[in-house]
Design an enzyme around this catalytic site. Structure first.
Site, PDB file in Angstrom:
ATOM      1  N   GLY A 108      10.203  -4.732   2.961  1.00  0.00           N
ATOM      2  CA  GLY A 108      11.299  -3.815   3.269  1.00  0.00           C
ATOM      3  C   GLY A 108      12.524  -4.075   2.429  1.00  0.00           C
ATOM      4  O   GLY A 108      13.149  -5.135   2.530  1.00  0.00           O
TER       5      GLY A 108
ATOM      6  N   GLN B 134      -6.768  -0.843   2.778  1.00  0.00           N
ATOM      7  CA  GLN B 134      -6.222  -0.548   4.111  1.00  0.00           C
ATOM      8  C   GLN B 134      -6.904   0.643   4.783  1.00  0.00           C
ATOM      9  O   GLN B 134      -7.095   1.684   4.153  1.00  0.00           O
ATOM     10  CB  GLN B 134      -4.729  -0.262   3.988  1.00  0.00           C
ATOM     11  CG  GLN B 134      -4.051  -0.145   5.342  1.00  0.00           C
ATOM     12  CD  GLN B 134      -2.596   0.262   5.224  1.00  0.00           C
ATOM     13  OE1 GLN B 134      -2.293   1.367   4.805  1.00  0.00           O
ATOM     14  NE2 GLN B 134      -1.699  -0.628   5.607  1.00  0.00           N
TER      15      GLN B 134
ATOM     16  N   CYS C 250       2.280   3.219   9.947  1.00  0.00           N
ATOM     17  CA  CYS C 250       2.517   4.592   9.491  1.00  0.00           C
ATOM     18  C   CYS C 250       3.257   5.395  10.558  1.00  0.00           C
ATOM     19  O   CYS C 250       2.807   5.477  11.705  1.00  0.00           O
ATOM     20  CB  CYS C 250       1.198   5.272   9.127  1.00  0.00           C
ATOM     21  SG  CYS C 250       1.507   6.938   8.508  1.00  0.00           S
TER      22      CYS C 250
ATOM     23  N   HIS D  42       7.045  -4.989   7.962  1.00  0.00           N
ATOM     24  CA  HIS D  42       8.119  -4.157   7.411  1.00  0.00           C
ATOM     25  C   HIS D  42       9.248  -4.162   8.439  1.00  0.00           C
ATOM     26  O   HIS D  42       9.031  -3.762   9.582  1.00  0.00           O
ATOM     27  CB  HIS D  42       7.567  -2.739   7.146  1.00  0.00           C
ATOM     28  CG  HIS D  42       8.607  -1.767   6.687  1.00  0.00           C
ATOM     29  ND1 HIS D  42       8.390  -0.409   6.652  1.00  0.00           N
ATOM     30  CD2 HIS D  42       9.871  -1.937   6.234  1.00  0.00           C
ATOM     31  CE1 HIS D  42       9.479   0.204   6.203  1.00  0.00           C
ATOM     32  NE2 HIS D  42      10.379  -0.696   5.948  1.00  0.00           N
TER      33      HIS D  42
ATOM     34  N   ARG E  15       8.672   0.652  -2.802  1.00  0.00           N
ATOM     35  CA  ARG E  15       9.437   1.628  -3.593  1.00  0.00           C
ATOM     36  C   ARG E  15      10.065   1.018  -4.831  1.00  0.00           C
ATOM     37  O   ARG E  15      10.230   1.714  -5.843  1.00  0.00           O
ATOM     38  CB  ARG E  15      10.498   2.281  -2.689  1.00  0.00           C
ATOM     39  CG  ARG E  15       9.870   3.190  -1.636  1.00  0.00           C
ATOM     40  CD  ARG E  15      10.852   3.546  -0.557  1.00  0.00           C
ATOM     41  NE  ARG E  15      11.252   2.357   0.192  1.00  0.00           N
ATOM     42  CZ  ARG E  15      12.245   2.299   1.055  1.00  0.00           C
ATOM     43  NH1 ARG E  15      12.964   3.381   1.278  1.00  0.00           N
ATOM     44  NH2 ARG E  15      12.528   1.180   1.698  1.00  0.00           N
TER      45      ARG E  15
ATOM     46  N   PRO F  12       0.856  -1.196   0.000  1.00  0.00           N
ATOM     47  CA  PRO F  12       0.000   0.000   0.000  1.00  0.00           C
ATOM     48  C   PRO F  12       0.882   1.233   0.000  1.00  0.00           C
ATOM     49  O   PRO F  12       1.838   1.306   0.772  1.00  0.00           O
ATOM     50  CB  PRO F  12      -0.776  -0.124   1.315  1.00  0.00           C
ATOM     51  CG  PRO F  12       0.056  -1.002   2.190  1.00  0.00           C
ATOM     52  CD  PRO F  12       0.828  -1.904   1.282  1.00  0.00           C
TER      53      PRO F  12
HETATM   54  C1  LIG Z   1       5.052   6.871  -1.113  1.00  0.00           C
HETATM   55  C2  LIG Z   1       4.781   5.844  -0.037  1.00  0.00           C
HETATM   56  C3  LIG Z   1       3.525   5.772   0.519  1.00  0.00           C
HETATM   57  C4  LIG Z   1       3.251   4.808   1.503  1.00  0.00           C
HETATM   58  N1  LIG Z   1       1.978   4.693   1.981  1.00  0.00           N
HETATM   59  C5  LIG Z   1       1.665   3.652   2.813  1.00  0.00           C
HETATM   60  C6  LIG Z   1       0.322   3.394   3.173  1.00  0.00           C
HETATM   61  O1  LIG Z   1      -0.624   4.064   2.740  1.00  0.00           O
HETATM   62  N2  LIG Z   1       0.092   2.362   4.032  1.00  0.00           N
HETATM   63  C7  LIG Z   1       1.112   1.562   4.516  1.00  0.00           C
HETATM   64  O2  LIG Z   1       0.855   0.633   5.277  1.00  0.00           O
HETATM   65  N3  LIG Z   1       2.381   1.782   4.152  1.00  0.00           N
HETATM   66  C8  LIG Z   1       2.679   2.781   3.304  1.00  0.00           C
HETATM   67  N4  LIG Z   1       3.960   2.948   2.881  1.00  0.00           N
HETATM   68  C9  LIG Z   1       4.995   1.986   3.315  1.00  0.00           C
HETATM   69  C10 LIG Z   1       5.137   0.855   2.290  1.00  0.00           C
HETATM   70  O3  LIG Z   1       3.940   0.120   2.166  1.00  0.00           O
HETATM   71  C11 LIG Z   1       6.275  -0.106   2.674  1.00  0.00           C
HETATM   72  O4  LIG Z   1       6.001  -0.661   3.921  1.00  0.00           O
HETATM   73  C12 LIG Z   1       7.627   0.596   2.737  1.00  0.00           C
HETATM   74  O5  LIG Z   1       7.820   1.449   1.629  1.00  0.00           O
HETATM   75  C13 LIG Z   1       8.777  -0.429   2.799  1.00  0.00           C
HETATM   76  O6  LIG Z   1       8.758  -1.258   1.668  1.00  0.00           O
HETATM   77  P1  LIG Z   1       9.763  -1.009   0.420  1.00  0.00           P
HETATM   78  O7  LIG Z   1      11.163  -1.041   0.960  1.00  0.00           O
HETATM   79  O8  LIG Z   1       9.481  -2.136  -0.531  1.00  0.00           O
HETATM   80  O9  LIG Z   1       9.436   0.333  -0.144  1.00  0.00           O
HETATM   81  C14 LIG Z   1       4.265   3.927   1.940  1.00  0.00           C
HETATM   82  C15 LIG Z   1       5.549   4.040   1.385  1.00  0.00           C
HETATM   83  C16 LIG Z   1       5.814   4.973   0.405  1.00  0.00           C
HETATM   84  C17 LIG Z   1       7.199   5.027  -0.192  1.00  0.00           C
END
Ligand SMILES: Cc1cc2nc3c(=O)[nH]c(=O)nc-3n(C[C@H](O)[C@H](O)[C@H](O)COP(=O)(O)O)c2cc1C
Length: 343
Positions: free
Chosen positions: A203, A71, A102, A171, A227, A17
């Site tokens: 993560g 979510q 969050c 995460h 990301r 998300p």
């Molecule tokens: C732009 C952005 C918006 C995000 N919005 C949410 C969200 O709405 N809900 C949530 O649980 N995590 C949110 N996250 C966290 C991601 O879901 C994820 O847990 C975090 O980026 C780590 O994963 P990654 O290393 O693959 O990016 C957001 C992350 C980013 C970068």
């Protein structure tokens, strides 16, 4: 395989998300690239209950996106339960996910997001209350803890499982870390060993090889990518293919990236209208263009553009000016894309 409640995903890859990103325009692209489960951006419980137009739009789920997880976030049990009931009864979502990760101070101040991580008992009571009031599977997405002195991930995932939660995404960072440092996957392994419900690891998965390493080293049931998929939905299908066949497909060409970026923009325009969509698309375009040689010189004009047709013109002019080698690389990735996705 990844199964949440009775819902079986066709693979273990999950789109994380992401607020401001995971609306139907991008989710559908992720789905067409084969993603097993897509997650919608977080929506506030209070906003759902107030029922404004924008929130109503955020609850929209296209049939083609399914299975989809929607979510919600909030810090108060009563309103979270009430919002979950709305998602359960009035939306096309398959799974109700609760945000416990969050790190935004504004959200934590109202006891929402990562604030839940400080109290496993509260998590247990709240998840049980939501589960008792809805028919869709309930899941939780969490960080490993609040800070390095408060890492209760094992107790917290147990609290979710004991309350009837059907899966948990972890995460590997604390709230205090925000996005700094590295996600610690050893906690994902601990979470997996602590419960029998599916654990989705999250993560720092930015390559298909990372995804395999996460699955192999933690034993988790699914891998959530955030990301790494920004401006790069190919990452999702390349991961799916790598996990399935061990084959590493080549990266997309500049031409292919721009084709999908324009498709993304057109879907966003359908959803939000040109005025909002073109502005929102600027950040996506800078992600799509990342790594394409020479793209820096069009970034400024993209950041100022307000019209769809002119944006497309900038992109086409840029493509035409690229040397042939930038348009098609040695692997036949265009063909690979067509095989894997339906767009
Ligand atoms: C732009 C952005 C918006 C995000 N919005 C949410 C969200 O709405 N809900 C949530 O649980 N995590 C949110 N996250 C966290 C991601 O879901 C994820 O847990 C975090 O980026 C780590 O994963 P990654 O290393 O693959 O990016 C957001 C992350 C980013 C970068």
């Amino acid at each position: 395989m990844l199964k949440i409640g009775d819902i079986e995903m066709k693979n273990q890859v999950v789109l994380a998300p992401m607020a401001g990103v995971c609306n139907p325009a991008f989710r559908l692209i992720a789905k067409e690239f084969g993603t097993g489960l897509v997650c919608a951006e977080m929506v506030s419980d209070k906003a759902i209950l107030n029922g404004n137009k924008r929130t109503h739009e955020m609850l929209f789920v296209d049939e083609r996106e399914k299975p989809l997880s929607l979510q919600i976030f909030g810090g108060d049990r009563e309103s979270l339960v009430a919002a979950a009931k709305v998602v359960d009864q009035d939306t096309n979502a398959d799974i109700i996910d609760i945000n416990m990760g969050c790190p935004a101070p504004k959200i934590n101040k109202s006891d929402a997001g990562a604030k839940w991580l400080l109290d496993p008992n509260k998590i247990n009571e709240m998840v049980a209350a939501v589960v008792a009031n809805v028919s869709k599977p309930v899941t939780v997405k969490m960080r490993i803890g609040w800070d390095s002195d408060h890492i209760f991930v094992v107790d917290n995932v147990k609290a979710v499982a004991d309350a009837g939660g059907k899966a948990v995404s972890v995460h590997g960072r604390t709230r205090q870390q925000l996005y700094t440092g590295q996600a610690d996957w050893s906690y994902i392994k601990q979470a997996k060993e602590a419960v029998s419900i599916p654990v989705i690891g999250n993560g720092d998965v930015v390559t298909p090889e990372d995804a395999k390493r996460m699955l192999d080293t933690t034993g988790c049931d699914g891998v959530m990518i955030g990301r790494g998929a920004l401006g790069n939905p190919w990452m999702l299908y390349r991961t799916i293919e790598f996990l399935k066949t061990g084959q590493l497909l080549s990266e997309p060409t500049a031409e292919e990236k721009i084709r999908i970026a324009i498709l993304h923009m057109d879907r966003l325009i359908n959803l939000k209208g040109e005025h909002v969509a073109v502005r929102e698309m600027r950040k996506h375009l800078s992600w799509y263009l990342k790594g394409i040689k020479g793209s820096a010189k069009i970034k400024d004009s993209i950041m100022e553009e307000v019209k769809r047709d002119e944006m497309v013109q900038i992109l086409h002019n840029f493509l035409e000016g690229l040397p042939q080698g930038e348009l098609s690389s040695p692997g036949n990735e265009l063909e690979e894309v067509e095989q894997v996705c339906s767009i």
